[in-house]
Design a protein around this motif. Sequence first.
Motif, PDB file in Angstrom:
ATOM      1  N   SER A  33       0.964  -1.137   0.141  1.00 20.39           N
ATOM      2  CA  SER A  33      -0.127   0.010   0.133  1.00 20.39           C
ATOM      3  C   SER A  33       0.777   1.157   0.170  1.00 20.39           C
ATOM      4  O   SER A  33       0.475   2.099  -0.883  1.00 20.39           O
ATOM      5  CB  SER A  33      -0.957  -0.011   0.993  1.00 20.39           C
ATOM      6  N   LEU A  56      -5.090   1.173   6.742  1.00 18.58           N
ATOM      7  CA  LEU A  56      -4.343   1.710   5.235  1.00 18.58           C
ATOM      8  C   LEU A  56      -5.460   2.567   5.025  1.00 18.58           C
ATOM      9  O   LEU A  56      -4.612   3.752   4.282  1.00 18.58           O
ATOM     10  CB  LEU A  56      -4.702   0.545   4.404  1.00 18.58           C
ATOM     11  N   GLY A  61      -4.559   4.888   1.898  1.00 14.21           N
ATOM     12  CA  GLY A  61      -4.421   3.840   0.787  1.00 14.21           C
ATOM     13  C   GLY A  61      -5.798   3.415   0.323  1.00 14.21           C
ATOM     14  O   GLY A  61      -6.759   3.613   0.977  1.00 14.21           O
ATOM     15  N   VAL A  63      -8.195  -0.130  -0.302  1.00 16.40           N
ATOM     16  CA  VAL A  63      -8.089  -1.294   0.336  1.00 16.40           C
ATOM     17  C   VAL A  63      -9.552  -2.028  -0.043  1.00 16.40           C
ATOM     18  O   VAL A  63     -10.403  -1.421   0.127  1.00 16.40           O
ATOM     19  CB  VAL A  63      -7.579  -1.188   1.710  1.00 16.40           C
TER      20      VAL A  63
END
Length: 256
Positions: A33, A56, A61, A63
């Motif tokens: 990530s 994350l 990020g 995800v």
Amino acid sequence: MTDVNTELRLDGRTAWVTGAGKGLGRAIAVALSQAGATVAVTARTAADLESLAAELAGHGGKVLALPGSVADSAVVRETAERITDTTGRLDALVNCAGISPHFTRSEQVTDQDWQQVLDVNLQGTFYCCREAGKAMLAQRSGSIVNVSSVHASTGFERIAAYAASKGGVEALTRTLAVEWADRGVRVNSLAPGYFHTDLSSGLLDSRWGERIVGGTPLGRVGDAGELGGAAVFLASDASRFVTGTTLTVDGGWTAW
């Protein structure tokens, strides 16, 4: 001149990490990530994945959390399809799901114990390679990283099923690497030594821990985060001429 920093980036790519709920799998998911990948994560415990997804996402990020067991081929197929349906592609797979619940002398291993380990560690790895491979072969690009172990090639007491399963993972890796190379898919394995994880804690905290640390030239076991860079390397274009090999990360444990 090649820009290594650029080659190690995974922006715009999708990476699937199995066994991502804890330990090495979680650390690898975080590293991928951080390298820019959209990360699809699989584990049997939904709560672990929800915690990882929140971590994350909190750092920007992208995800996709998909609970399920890699030992179930139907679940693996559905997971791979959901990843490609959602993100449109699949560029990297890191097979990190693995178990080693028994530390037993070989003559005392039951059929059930043996099969349980092989179902997850070897069959599960194959199922994920097969389904991810279909997507990667169709797009003629991709990198698969199968997490093996130093015990695929070194002997140690009381882990017959685990060692056999990881030896099988490395044999599978070499076969797929040869079979898929001409269609743009690379397949490598990553062989960790001893790291601080839930899986290894019981062993490291026992009388065996002193022996393990004493046999490691760097004088310690690894931190889970120290495996992430190796996984990013094998998943990225920085390793574009690497296939069918095993990268060992063990603090020198197998160098003696």
